[in-house]
Write a protein that holds these residues in place. Sequence first.
Motif, PDB file in Angstrom:
ATOM      1  N   ALA A  63       0.836  -1.204   0.000  1.00  0.00           N
ATOM      2  CA  ALA A  63       0.000   0.000   0.000  1.00  0.00           C
ATOM      3  C   ALA A  63       0.871   1.255   0.000  1.00  0.00           C
ATOM      4  O   ALA A  63       0.575   2.222  -0.718  1.00  0.00           O
ATOM      5  N   GLY A  64       1.936   1.243   0.780  1.00  0.00           N
ATOM      6  CA  GLY A  64       2.846   2.386   0.802  1.00  0.00           C
ATOM      7  C   GLY A  64       3.532   2.584  -0.538  1.00  0.00           C
ATOM      8  O   GLY A  64       3.706   3.721  -0.996  1.00  0.00           O
ATOM      9  N   LEU A  65       3.915   1.491  -1.178  1.00  0.00           N
ATOM     10  CA  LEU A  65       4.557   1.575  -2.485  1.00  0.00           C
ATOM     11  C   LEU A  65       3.599   2.157  -3.515  1.00  0.00           C
ATOM     12  O   LEU A  65       3.969   3.032  -4.310  1.00  0.00           O
ATOM     13  N   GLU A  66       2.366   1.712  -3.496  1.00  0.00           N
ATOM     14  CA  GLU A  66       1.370   2.260  -4.418  1.00  0.00           C
ATOM     15  C   GLU A  66       1.146   3.744  -4.149  1.00  0.00           C
ATOM     16  O   GLU A  66       1.022   4.541  -5.080  1.00  0.00           O
ATOM     17  N   ALA A  67       1.097   4.151  -2.886  1.00  0.00           N
ATOM     18  CA  ALA A  67       0.927   5.563  -2.549  1.00  0.00           C
ATOM     19  C   ALA A  67       2.113   6.391  -3.048  1.00  0.00           C
ATOM     20  O   ALA A  67       1.922   7.495  -3.577  1.00  0.00           O
ATOM     21  N   ALA A  68       3.333   5.875  -2.903  1.00  0.00           N
ATOM     22  CA  ALA A  68       4.511   6.591  -3.394  1.00  0.00           C
ATOM     23  C   ALA A  68       4.473   6.718  -4.912  1.00  0.00           C
ATOM     24  O   ALA A  68       4.795   7.774  -5.466  1.00  0.00           O
ATOM     25  N   ARG A  69       4.069   5.668  -5.587  1.00  0.00           N
ATOM     26  CA  ARG A  69       3.972   5.724  -7.055  1.00  0.00           C
ATOM     27  C   ARG A  69       2.925   6.738  -7.498  1.00  0.00           C
ATOM     28  O   ARG A  69       3.140   7.502  -8.435  1.00  0.00           O
ATOM     29  N   LYS A  70       1.783   6.739  -6.817  1.00  0.00           N
ATOM     30  CA  LYS A  70       0.729   7.695  -7.153  1.00  0.00           C
ATOM     31  C   LYS A  70       1.208   9.121  -6.892  1.00  0.00           C
ATOM     32  O   LYS A  70       0.985  10.019  -7.717  1.00  0.00           O
ATOM     33  N   GLY A  71       1.833   9.340  -5.763  1.00  0.00           N
ATOM     34  CA  GLY A  71       2.353  10.670  -5.461  1.00  0.00           C
ATOM     35  C   GLY A  71       3.349  11.128  -6.502  1.00  0.00           C
ATOM     36  O   GLY A  71       3.316  12.283  -6.954  1.00  0.00           O
ATOM     37  N   TRP A  72       4.243  10.263  -6.904  1.00  0.00           N
ATOM     38  CA  TRP A  72       5.251  10.586  -7.915  1.00  0.00           C
ATOM     39  C   TRP A  72       4.587  10.988  -9.228  1.00  0.00           C
ATOM     40  O   TRP A  72       4.999  11.947  -9.872  1.00  0.00           O
ATOM     41  N   ARG A  73       3.522  10.238  -9.593  1.00  0.00           N
ATOM     42  CA  ARG A  73       2.824  10.522 -10.857  1.00  0.00           C
ATOM     43  C   ARG A  73       2.033  11.823 -10.814  1.00  0.00           C
ATOM     44  O   ARG A  73       1.839  12.445 -11.844  1.00  0.00           O
ATOM     45  N   THR A  74       1.535  12.210  -9.652  1.00  0.00           N
ATOM     46  CA  THR A  74       0.562  13.298  -9.600  1.00  0.00           C
ATOM     47  C   THR A  74       1.036  14.585  -8.942  1.00  0.00           C
ATOM     48  O   THR A  74       0.377  15.615  -9.098  1.00  0.00           O
ATOM     49  N   VAL A  75       2.131  14.578  -8.208  1.00  0.00           N
ATOM     50  CA  VAL A  75       2.523  15.758  -7.429  1.00  0.00           C
ATOM     51  C   VAL A  75       2.756  16.984  -8.310  1.00  0.00           C
ATOM     52  O   VAL A  75       2.377  18.088  -7.944  1.00  0.00           O
ATOM     53  N   ARG A  76       3.346  16.815  -9.469  1.00  0.00           N
ATOM     54  CA  ARG A  76       3.625  17.967 -10.347  1.00  0.00           C
ATOM     55  C   ARG A  76       2.336  18.669 -10.760  1.00  0.00           C
ATOM     56  O   ARG A  76       2.256  19.889 -10.756  1.00  0.00           O
ATOM     57  N   VAL A  77       1.350  17.891 -11.137  1.00  0.00           N
ATOM     58  CA  VAL A  77       0.087  18.471 -11.609  1.00  0.00           C
ATOM     59  C   VAL A  77      -0.733  19.016 -10.445  1.00  0.00           C
ATOM     60  O   VAL A  77      -1.252  20.131 -10.511  1.00  0.00           O
ATOM     61  N   GLU A  78      -0.848  18.238  -9.379  1.00  0.00           N
ATOM     62  CA  GLU A  78      -1.745  18.621  -8.296  1.00  0.00           C
ATOM     63  C   GLU A  78      -1.233  19.770  -7.434  1.00  0.00           C
ATOM     64  O   GLU A  78      -2.037  20.491  -6.836  1.00  0.00           O
ATOM     65  N   LEU A  79       0.064  19.962  -7.353  1.00  0.00           N
ATOM     66  CA  LEU A  79       0.597  21.015  -6.482  1.00  0.00           C
ATOM     67  C   LEU A  79       1.392  22.082  -7.224  1.00  0.00           C
ATOM     68  O   LEU A  79       2.013  22.945  -6.594  1.00  0.00           O
ATOM     69  N   ALA A  80       1.389  22.050  -8.539  1.00  0.00           N
ATOM     70  CA  ALA A  80       2.187  22.989  -9.332  1.00  0.00           C
ATOM     71  C   ALA A  80       1.875  24.445  -9.008  1.00  0.00           C
ATOM     72  O   ALA A  80       2.775  25.297  -9.006  1.00  0.00           O
ATOM     73  N   ASP A  81       0.619  24.766  -8.729  1.00  0.00           N
ATOM     74  CA  ASP A  81       0.255  26.160  -8.453  1.00  0.00           C
ATOM     75  C   ASP A  81       0.361  26.509  -6.968  1.00  0.00           C
ATOM     76  O   ASP A  81       0.053  27.636  -6.578  1.00  0.00           O
ATOM     77  N   GLN A  82       0.802  25.559  -6.149  1.00  0.00           N
ATOM     78  CA  GLN A  82       0.883  25.808  -4.707  1.00  0.00           C
ATOM     79  C   GLN A  82       2.301  25.766  -4.161  1.00  0.00           C
ATOM     80  O   GLN A  82       2.538  26.198  -3.022  1.00  0.00           O
ATOM     81  N   LEU A  83       3.223  25.222  -4.935  1.00  0.00           N
ATOM     82  CA  LEU A  83       4.608  25.087  -4.477  1.00  0.00           C
ATOM     83  C   LEU A  83       5.569  25.585  -5.545  1.00  0.00           C
ATOM     84  O   LEU A  83       5.279  25.477  -6.747  1.00  0.00           O
ATOM     85  N   PRO A  84       6.741  26.081  -5.114  1.00  0.00           N
ATOM     86  CA  PRO A  84       7.750  26.461  -6.105  1.00  0.00           C
ATOM     87  C   PRO A  84       8.314  25.218  -6.793  1.00  0.00           C
ATOM     88  O   PRO A  84       8.253  24.100  -6.261  1.00  0.00           O
ATOM     89  N   ALA A  85       8.877  25.433  -7.969  1.00  0.00           N
ATOM     90  CA  ALA A  85       9.400  24.323  -8.790  1.00  0.00           C
ATOM     91  C   ALA A  85      10.434  23.493  -8.029  1.00  0.00           C
ATOM     92  O   ALA A  85      10.446  22.266  -8.149  1.00  0.00           O
ATOM     93  N   ASP A  86      11.291  24.138  -7.245  1.00  0.00           N
ATOM     94  CA  ASP A  86      12.315  23.369  -6.521  1.00  0.00           C
ATOM     95  C   ASP A  86      11.693  22.459  -5.457  1.00  0.00           C
ATOM     96  O   ASP A  86      12.187  21.361  -5.207  1.00  0.00           O
ATOM     97  N   ALA A  87      10.587  22.896  -4.856  1.00  0.00           N
ATOM     98  CA  ALA A  87       9.898  22.040  -3.889  1.00  0.00           C
ATOM     99  C   ALA A  87       9.255  20.850  -4.580  1.00  0.00           C
ATOM    100  O   ALA A  87       9.282  19.729  -4.061  1.00  0.00           O
ATOM    101  N   ILE A  88       8.707  21.075  -5.756  1.00  0.00           N
ATOM    102  CA  ILE A  88       8.107  19.974  -6.533  1.00  0.00           C
ATOM    103  C   ILE A  88       9.181  18.953  -6.885  1.00  0.00           C
ATOM    104  O   ILE A  88       8.982  17.747  -6.724  1.00  0.00           O
TER     105      ILE A  88
END
Length: 125
Positions: A63-88
């Motif tokens: 379950a943790g591995l799947e969550a990490a994979r999902k986060g990796w796939r989606t973090v750029r799109v879901e948080l792009a307008d909330q975090l600076p590029a270096d944080a992403i």
Amino acid sequence: MVRADDVVPPGWPEEVRPPGAPDWERTAVAWLFDLVPPDYRAHEVLRRYPVLLARFAGDHVAAGLEAARKGWRTVRVELADQLPADAIEAAVAAYEREGARLAAAARGVEVVAGALRGERWVPRL
């Protein structure tokens, strides 16, 4: 002298003694408990049956591995307008490291669970 990596399959966790070594099951149980939430230690059935603990640990790690994979796939799109590029980029790197750690743990759980079930690994020539 026989080295541990001569008698255990690839992916065997360093923290777990090889099958047949004194206290190897105790080290396996301790390592498996380290992979799951601390509250799991309260379940006597997991202490009594290490094969069941391995099942719980395998499910938790997967379950943790799947969550990490999902986060990796989606973090750029879901948080792009909330975090600076270096944080992403740092978040992506963290997801990659965590994914690698969890993938290694999943392999370790697999081989330890097999040993707990009595399977023995024989190196191929």
